[in-house]
Design an enzyme around this catalytic site. Sequence first.
Site, mmCIF file in Angstrom:
data_model
loop_
_atom_site.group_PDB
_atom_site.id
_atom_site.type_symbol
_atom_site.label_atom_id
_atom_site.label_comp_id
_atom_site.label_asym_id
_atom_site.label_seq_id
_atom_site.Cartn_x
_atom_site.Cartn_y
_atom_site.Cartn_z
ATOM 1 N N HIS A 219 14.116 35.370 22.880
ATOM 2 C CA HIS A 219 12.765 35.515 22.330
ATOM 3 C C HIS A 219 12.218 36.933 22.459
ATOM 4 C CE1 HIS A 219 9.502 34.146 19.980
ATOM 5 N NE2 HIS A 219 8.751 34.923 20.716
ATOM 6 N N TYR A 223 10.674 40.616 19.599
ATOM 7 C CA TYR A 223 9.675 41.692 19.711
ATOM 8 C C TYR A 223 10.342 43.061 19.719
ATOM 9 C CZ TYR A 223 6.885 37.639 20.250
ATOM 10 O OH TYR A 223 6.318 36.424 19.987
ATOM 11 N N HIS A 380 10.427 30.053 8.936
ATOM 12 C CA HIS A 380 9.606 30.918 9.792
ATOM 13 C C HIS A 380 10.235 32.296 9.956
ATOM 14 C CE1 HIS A 380 7.842 32.546 13.473
ATOM 15 N NE2 HIS A 380 8.994 32.390 14.110
ATOM 16 N N PHE A 381 11.518 32.320 10.315
ATOM 17 C CA PHE A 381 12.011 33.653 10.692
ATOM 18 C C PHE A 381 12.408 34.526 9.502
ATOM 19 C CE2 PHE A 381 16.027 31.236 11.879
ATOM 20 C CZ PHE A 381 16.927 31.887 11.046
ATOM 21 N N HIS A 382 12.479 33.932 8.310
ATOM 22 C CA HIS A 382 12.703 34.817 7.164
ATOM 23 C C HIS A 382 11.417 35.538 6.745
ATOM 24 C CE1 HIS A 382 16.654 32.961 6.920
ATOM 25 N NE2 HIS A 382 16.992 34.006 6.193
ATOM 26 N N ARG A 443 18.637 22.442 9.511
ATOM 27 C CA ARG A 443 19.117 23.814 9.390
ATOM 28 C C ARG A 443 20.603 23.833 9.759
ATOM 29 N NH1 ARG A 443 17.143 27.386 14.685
ATOM 30 N NH2 ARG A 443 18.340 28.964 13.593
ATOM 31 N N ARG A 444 21.265 24.961 9.519
ATOM 32 C CA ARG A 444 22.649 25.185 9.939
ATOM 33 C C ARG A 444 23.586 24.040 9.553
ATOM 34 N NH1 ARG A 444 21.711 27.929 15.918
ATOM 35 N NH2 ARG A 444 21.493 30.008 15.075
HETATM 36 FE FE1 HAS Z 1 9.514 33.085 16.132
HETATM 37 C C1 HAS Z 1 11.991 30.702 16.360
HETATM 38 C C2 HAS Z 1 7.400 31.054 17.913
HETATM 39 C C3 HAS Z 1 7.095 35.552 16.133
HETATM 40 C C4 HAS Z 1 11.799 35.320 14.950
HETATM 41 N N1 HAS Z 1 11.495 33.005 15.705
HETATM 42 C C5 HAS Z 1 12.332 31.934 15.843
HETATM 43 C C6 HAS Z 1 13.644 32.287 15.409
HETATM 44 C C7 HAS Z 1 13.592 33.613 15.044
HETATM 45 C C8 HAS Z 1 12.241 34.053 15.235
HETATM 46 C C9 HAS Z 1 14.748 34.466 14.549
HETATM 47 O O1 HAS Z 1 7.625 28.585 19.692
HETATM 48 C C10 HAS Z 1 14.845 31.346 15.320
HETATM 49 C C11 HAS Z 1 15.752 31.407 16.500
HETATM 50 C C12 HAS Z 1 16.897 30.460 16.256
HETATM 51 O O2 HAS Z 1 17.809 30.813 15.503
HETATM 52 O O3 HAS Z 1 16.878 29.349 16.800
HETATM 53 N N2 HAS Z 1 7.599 33.243 16.840
HETATM 54 C C13 HAS Z 1 6.910 32.292 17.508
HETATM 55 C C14 HAS Z 1 5.560 32.763 17.771
HETATM 56 C C15 HAS Z 1 5.495 34.030 17.264
HETATM 57 C C16 HAS Z 1 6.771 34.335 16.693
HETATM 58 C C17 HAS Z 1 4.470 32.027 18.458
HETATM 59 N N3 HAS Z 1 9.448 35.045 15.628
HETATM 60 C C18 HAS Z 1 8.362 35.878 15.713
HETATM 61 C C19 HAS Z 1 8.734 37.192 15.284
HETATM 62 C C20 HAS Z 1 10.062 37.137 14.953
HETATM 63 C C21 HAS Z 1 10.491 35.776 15.176
HETATM 64 C C22 HAS Z 1 7.803 38.373 15.269
HETATM 65 C C23 HAS Z 1 10.987 38.186 14.468
HETATM 66 C C24 HAS Z 1 10.660 39.431 14.295
HETATM 67 N N4 HAS Z 1 9.664 31.234 16.948
HETATM 68 C C25 HAS Z 1 8.710 30.609 17.686
HETATM 69 C C26 HAS Z 1 9.247 29.350 18.218
HETATM 70 C C27 HAS Z 1 10.551 29.246 17.788
HETATM 71 C C28 HAS Z 1 10.782 30.436 16.991
HETATM 72 C C29 HAS Z 1 8.567 28.363 19.070
HETATM 73 C C30 HAS Z 1 11.551 28.126 18.102
HETATM 74 C C31 HAS Z 1 11.542 27.103 17.032
HETATM 75 C C32 HAS Z 1 12.588 26.045 17.287
HETATM 76 O O4 HAS Z 1 12.198 24.889 17.455
HETATM 77 O O5 HAS Z 1 13.785 26.342 17.291
HETATM 78 C C33 HAS Z 1 4.271 34.949 17.351
HETATM 79 O O6 HAS Z 1 4.636 36.152 17.982
HETATM 80 C C34 HAS Z 1 3.660 35.180 16.014
HETATM 81 C C35 HAS Z 1 2.340 35.909 16.135
HETATM 82 C C36 HAS Z 1 1.918 36.460 14.820
HETATM 83 C C37 HAS Z 1 0.706 36.350 14.304
HETATM 84 C C38 HAS Z 1 0.452 36.907 12.926
HETATM 85 C C39 HAS Z 1 -0.472 38.125 12.918
HETATM 86 C C40 HAS Z 1 -0.582 38.623 11.522
HETATM 87 C C41 HAS Z 1 -0.344 39.896 11.119
HETATM 88 C C42 HAS Z 1 -0.401 40.169 9.645
HETATM 89 C C43 HAS Z 1 -1.774 40.609 9.251
HETATM 90 C C44 HAS Z 1 -1.811 40.853 7.784
HETATM 91 C C45 HAS Z 1 -2.648 41.723 7.209
HETATM 92 C C46 HAS Z 1 -2.614 41.853 5.725
HETATM 93 C C47 HAS Z 1 -3.639 42.574 7.941
HETATM 94 C C48 HAS Z 1 -0.393 35.649 14.981
HETATM 95 C C49 HAS Z 1 -0.064 41.034 12.044
HETATM 96 C C50 HAS Z 1 -3.598 40.908 5.094
HETATM 97 C C51 HAS Z 1 -2.934 39.621 4.802
HETATM 98 C C52 HAS Z 1 -3.579 38.530 4.388
HETATM 99 C C53 HAS Z 1 -2.768 37.353 3.895
HETATM 100 C C54 HAS Z 1 -5.042 38.388 4.399
#
Ligand code: HAS
Length: 580
Positions: A219, A223, A380-382, A443-444
């Site tokens: 995890h 980051y 999610h991760f794409h 998946r997979r």
């Molecule tokens: Fe994740 C699984 C939870 C972030 C990548 N994640 C994965 C896997 C990958 C991955 C590769 O809790 C699969 C692993 C596998 O093969 O089994 N992830 C989270 C959470 C966050 C999160 C809570 N993940 C990421 C990031 C990744 C990434 C970053 C790659 C770079 N993830 C999980 C969980 C799993 C998981 C479980 C396990 C699932 C399972 O059951 O297997 C947080 O860090 C996300 C926080 C992000 C935000 C968004 C902020 C928004 C921003 C954009 C603002 C846009 C603007 C433009 C200003 C709160 C910064 C305006 C736009 C408008 C539309 C108005």
Amino acid sequence: MKVEGSIKTVILGEIIFPILLLIFGIYHGLMQALYRAGIIKDMSFLGIEYYQGLTLHGVINAVVFTTMVIVAFGNAVFLYYLKKPLRPAVQWVSFLMMVVGTLLAAWAMFAGKANVLYTFYLPLVAHPLFYIGAALLLVGSIVPLFFDWTPNYISWRREHPGEKVPLAVFGVFVNHIMWVIMLVPVVITVVFQMLPLSLGLVSEVNPSLSRTLFWAFGHPLVYFWLLPAYTMLYTILPKIVTGEGKLYSDSAARFAFILFIIFSFPVGLHHQFTEPAVTNNYKLIQALFTFGVAVPSILTAFTVAASLEYSIKSKYPEVKNSLFYWWTKIPYISLEGDKWLVSYFMAGLFLFFVGGITGIVNASYNVNLVVHNTSFVPGHFHTTVGGLVTLSLLGISLYMISKLMGREIRFKGLAVLAPWLWWQGMLIFEYAMSVAGLHGFPRRTNTGISYLNPDSPLYRPEWVGYAELSAFAAFIIVLGFIFWALSFFGTLLSPKVREDTLEFPTAEALHDEKAPALNRLAPWFTFSILLFVISYIPPLYDVTKRGVFFDSPGYNDKNPVPITKPQSAKQEEKPTAQAK
Ligand code: HAS
């Protein structure tokens, strides 16, 4: 600034080499979508098996491409902002280790001896060269931190007492220190579990321990991918959006990085909510920390949006009083100067908005039980690693080669359209994968020969439309990549038209508060390591109750059930035999 010959060669190599491999990685992504939709109805295609292709797709795209380009970006950032030379010997050692390591692992994968997917935890077993290759790649990637970046950072701070280190250096440095810390658990499982099993030195291992150690790395790894993108969003995006834009708050950006130091590590159990060996309470605690690690991203969303708003409103007074209309002035599609890069960041941000929401869904312990191991997770991760991260790295790669080689960007129109095709394709892909995932689409799995095959007793017609939609989306994504690649290779092969140079557009901060606590890293890292260790003691105790290293024989994809009984099972049998 001018970059000295061999350092320039290394930085360019760290970009070009993984991008050549990325062509295979992207191709295997398309193949995945075709297999799963039943457009390819077979176990293999052109001599590459389904799981072999899936492993190549994940390892190349998510591990090799990201790691090498992040090192290239880090080298360039340290050179440009600190104006201190990098050591050619250090750079060559690092680069060659990464290249040799990648080639060894690539051999194992192409030879079909490492069908272990990019999350290579046990009980799947690969050829030893896969692990040795991965180790060389990872160790090579930290060499610059120890022998170039840290000495240069220390000497810069000595020469500039009381000054804040430039924000980009701060982001890159924090990220790479986190990288070293997160490597510890994965190195333990590779050295003490995977390699001995793969070499035949032991016949049994403990897969729960391996999974727990892997996710303690896996995890924070996300980051490691994300923070370079955030560094670009804080420093480059606000500047280029108008040419004279500003970052809204320097301290908010630094605070976000510090929050990542604290919360990135004690969260790996959210990948193991269904792991039977770990007590539920610890999973719940790590689920709560996972909500904590979303906070710096929410902070980033506000800081980036505020920076865009300030910069646009300063440049266009006519939208000064608008609430939302100023969004229309962002140069989403512009060929002017460096503004083409804006499209990469904005398309990435729009995708990450979705990735963040789906991440929170994943993290919500009991809701995770609905989506775990379904296509919701790749959806999610794409939009995270395949969205903001990939687009930022593709954008900055094209930017860096054009500057470092003194070339004009060729086919700039295609370069600007590429991220929007990628965005559109990924958005459709995410929709199809997520909704299908909520209906249980796994998946997979090579679903084309099973669940989506009308001749199979497993046939699930309700998944067909979503799988076909994701295959359609994959074509749009690949088209986006082809546009980008035409521009990248066109630029690479075009003649030099100006002095080669290294420069990054950098936004000044609108609010540049003095916050000395945010400039000191040691206390935050000490606290973070303590929290990491404490949060992992109970789950590690849980998963080692039945044996530390020996519990279950290895599997491979040809033999999905163990051949011999685990030792613990044999021991449990003894009293029964005596009772008889
Ligand atoms: Fe994740 C699984 C939870 C972030 C990548 N994640 C994965 C896997 C990958 C991955 C590769 O809790 C699969 C692993 C596998 O093969 O089994 N992830 C989270 C959470 C966050 C999160 C809570 N993940 C990421 C990031 C990744 C990434 C970053 C790659 C770079 N993830 C999980 C969980 C799993 C998981 C479980 C396990 C699932 C399972 O059951 O297997 C947080 O860090 C996300 C926080 C992000 C935000 C968004 C902020 C928004 C921003 C954009 C603002 C846009 C603007 C433009 C200003 C709160 C910064 C305006 C736009 C408008 C539309 C108005």
